[in-house]
Structures are given as structure tokens and as C-alpha cells.
Design an enzyme around this catalytic site. Structure first.
Site, PDB file in Angstrom:
ATOM      1  CE  LYS A 198      -3.584   2.351   2.637  1.00 28.95           C
ATOM      2  NZ  LYS A 198      -4.619   2.236   3.665  1.00 28.95           N
ATOM      3  CE  LYS A 251      -6.046   1.817  -0.508  1.00 28.35           C
ATOM      4  NZ  LYS A 251      -6.459   1.855   0.845  1.00 28.35           N
TER       5      LYS A 251
END
Ligand code: PBG
Ligand code: ZN
Length: 328
Positions: A198, A251
Site C-alpha cells: 500500500k 493499492k
């Protein structure tokens, strides 16, 4: 006689193009739809999120109505985010037995036992300061003291009936802490879908409006990854697998296709990509302005993510794709 490559031969007709297409079409079962559920005495609470046209903060009653429509259209999996009535410095709402996500999970699972209910496990939406962990007086997000709170949060989601827990906080060691806690409480069967990779991304901007979770001071760069790093993604992925993650998330998705591909080639667990709020908002904004063919760009953006190697995709477009019959 020609000596050059005639790539156009296989592009002449729609059936030829379909026959030779390398990426399978998106399926309903590949999609996960995020919802924002707000703690409100008004079950019909429904507040549009200005920076995400078409997305809303929903009271429990409205959530049920919207999920009903999506399930009727073929949706099989949801990802829940909670917006508590009160935020504090220990994120009490995150692990409250009757917290808003816990209530939403119970509601959805009671009505749709087969619907996959995934919960985002993080503290930022519940913290008065908006960070994903406990803060030291100097403003540093504390790692190890945060782990028990994350584990408690995941356990409370499991006890409410969640099918999968998805930690998104980026504290080191949280997958191990959550895994151990779940195992100790008879949830050895419950999968952990880890946001392993992330990035500290500006593409999360609209989400922070949606969840009212922008950090009050500082940023998340001391725990989320630097956008310039690719090899580090592999270290994060391996670390989370070693700690017991069952599946991984990369992400954001669109601008990180190289990362999805690299992780796909290095790990053998299911891989999820998260098309985040900013990716959604940019496509919507250009669509609303008539600058792009929104439907086509939406499909192309998701095809790109799948082509990069994602098995499943979290996208705010999931519901609308299904309701328009663009994916089945
Ligand atoms: C919470 C969380 C965030 C997102 C998912 N879980 C925000 C953040 O880390 O700032 C972003 C989702 C999106 O932008 O759609 N940690
Ligand atoms: Zn967070």
C-alpha cells in the site's frame, strides 16, 4: 510478397478479436464493492460524497437498500468502511462490540448469508487525529502498541460474522498479531486479505473526504510505501505471507500496474488490486464533463488492472457495472 508483420489480420472482425483476446472478460465474482456505513440514528441517512459522485455515506437502512439492489444485479462481495459518530485517540469505535461496522456486518450476513462480507481493518476512521495507529506525543504513529488494537478490531469483525478481514493500516507485524488473535479465538478458518503493498498515495484524497479520515497533521509516509519503490513491494508481500496472510492487495491499482505484475510473478496466493477513490473520481469527473467515454474508460481501466495480473478488483464501479449489465 510482403515481408512485414500483418497484425491486422486477427483484428478484422469482432469474433476474431474476441477469439484472440488474452485477458478474459471481467466477471461479477471478480469484483468487490466498497461501502461507507455511517453511524447515525437515522437509518435512512444518505449523504453524497462530493468528491466521489455516485458514492454515499449510508445509514444502516440505506446500506441494506443499496446492497439489495447490488446483490440483485449480481454483486457477490462487499468491503465495509465505518464512519463512527464519535472519534477518539484510541479508536474505540473500531473494536466496539456494537460499532458501526460490526452492526453492518450482522445486518448483511443475516439477510445474505452467502454474500462475502470483507471488512477493512484500520483505525484511522475512528481516530480523532486520523492516523492509522496510536500517536506518540511527538506525532509519530506508534507501531507495536497499535498491534493489539488492530487485532481486537479484526476479532470483533470476525465475531460479528465477517467472512474476511482486510488490514489496511501498514503497521509492521499486524498480520501476525491478527492471525494469532483469530486463531486463539476459534477463527482459525477466517482468511486475512492483507493490504500488503500500500503506497502513500495522493489518489486516496477523495476517500479521506468520504471517511472523514484525513490526518489532522502530518502524513502517512512513515508507514505507507514510497511511490518510487518497486522491489520493496516484494519484501512487503513476502513479509505478510510469512506472517500468515492468505491473499494480498496492491493499492492503488491503475498507476501501479508494474507492481501488480511484479507481485503476481513472485507470489502464488490470490492477488487483489484496489482501484482507489482518486482513480474512480478522475474517471467520473472526466465522464461527467463529457471529456471521455466514461463507460469505455471504466471498462478499460479495469481490464488493464486484470491484464497486469490481478485476480480480483476492489472498485467503486462494481455496482454500476453490474447494474448496467456490463459485467455478469
Ligand atoms: C484506511 C484506508 C484508506 C483506503 C482504504 N483503507 C485510506 C488511507 O490509507 O488513507 C483508501 C481507499 C481509497 O482511496 O479508495 N487505511
Ligand atoms: Zn488507516
Amino acid at each position: 510478397m510482403t515481408t512485414f508483420h500483418r497484425g491486422r489480420r486477427l483484428r478484422r472482425t469482432p469474433p476474431l478479436r474476441a477469439l484472440t483476446r488474452e485477458t478474459a472478460p471481467l466477471l461479477a465474482e471478480d469484483l468487490i464493492m466498497p461501502w461507507f456505513v455511517a453511524e447515525s440514528r437515522d437509518a435512512d441517512f444518505c449523504k453524497p460524497i462530493p468528491s466521489m459522485p455516485g458514492q454515499f455515506q449510508l445509514g444502516l437502512g440505506q446500506l441494506e437498500k443499496q446492497v439489495a439492489r447490488a446483490v440483485d444485479a449480481g454483486l457477490t462481495a462487499v468491503l465495509l468502511f465505518g464512519i463512527p459518530a464519535v472519534k477518539d485517540e484510541r479508536a474505540s469505535g473500531a473494536y466496539a462490540e456494537n460499532g458501526i461496522v460490526q452492526q453492518a456486518v450482522r445486518l448483511l450476513k443475516r439477510r445474505w448469508p452467502a454474500l462475502l462480507v470483507i471488512t477493512d481493518v484500520c483505525l484511522c476512521e475512528y481516530m480523532s487525529h486520523g492516523h492509522c495507529g496510536l500517536l506518540a506525543p511527538d506525532g509519530e504513529a506508534l507501531n507495536d502498541p497499535t498491534l493489539p488494537l488492530l487485532a481486537k478490531t479484526a476479532l470483533s469483525h470476525a465475531q460479528a460474522g465477517a467472512d474476511v478481514v482486510a488490514p489496511s493500516d501498514m503497521m509492521d507485524g499486524r498480520v501476525a498479531a491478527i492471525r494469532r488473535c483469530l486463531d486463539d479465538h476459534n477463527f482459525a478458518h477466517l482468511p486475512v486479505l492483507s493490504y500488503a503493498v500500500k503506497y502513500a498515495s495522493a489518489y486516496y484524497g477523495p476517500f479521506r473526504d468520504a471517511a472523514e479520515s484525513a490526518p489532522a497533521s502530518g502524513d502517512r509516509k512513515s508507514y505507507q510505501m514510497d511511490p518510487g519503490n518497486a522491489r520493496e513491494a516484494l519484501r512487503e508481500a513476502r513479509a505478510d505471507l510469512d506472517e500468515g496472510a492468505d491473499a494480498l492487495i496492491v493499492k492503488p491499482a491503475g498507476p501501479y500496474g508494474d507492481i501488480i505484475r511484479a507481485v503476481r510473478e513472485q507470489v502464488d496466493v490470490p492477488l487483489c488490486a484496489y482501484q482507489v477513490s482518486g482513480e474512480y473520481s478522475m474517471i467520473r469527473a472526466a465522464g461527467i464533463n463529457g471529456w471521455i467515454d466514461e463507460q469505455a474508460v471504466m471498462l478499460e481501466s479495469l481490464q488493464g488492472i486484470k491484464r497486469a495480473g490481478a485476480d480480483m478488483i476492489v472498485t467503486y464501479f462494481a455496482e454500476s457495472l453490474l447494474r448496467q449489465g456490463l459485467v455478469r
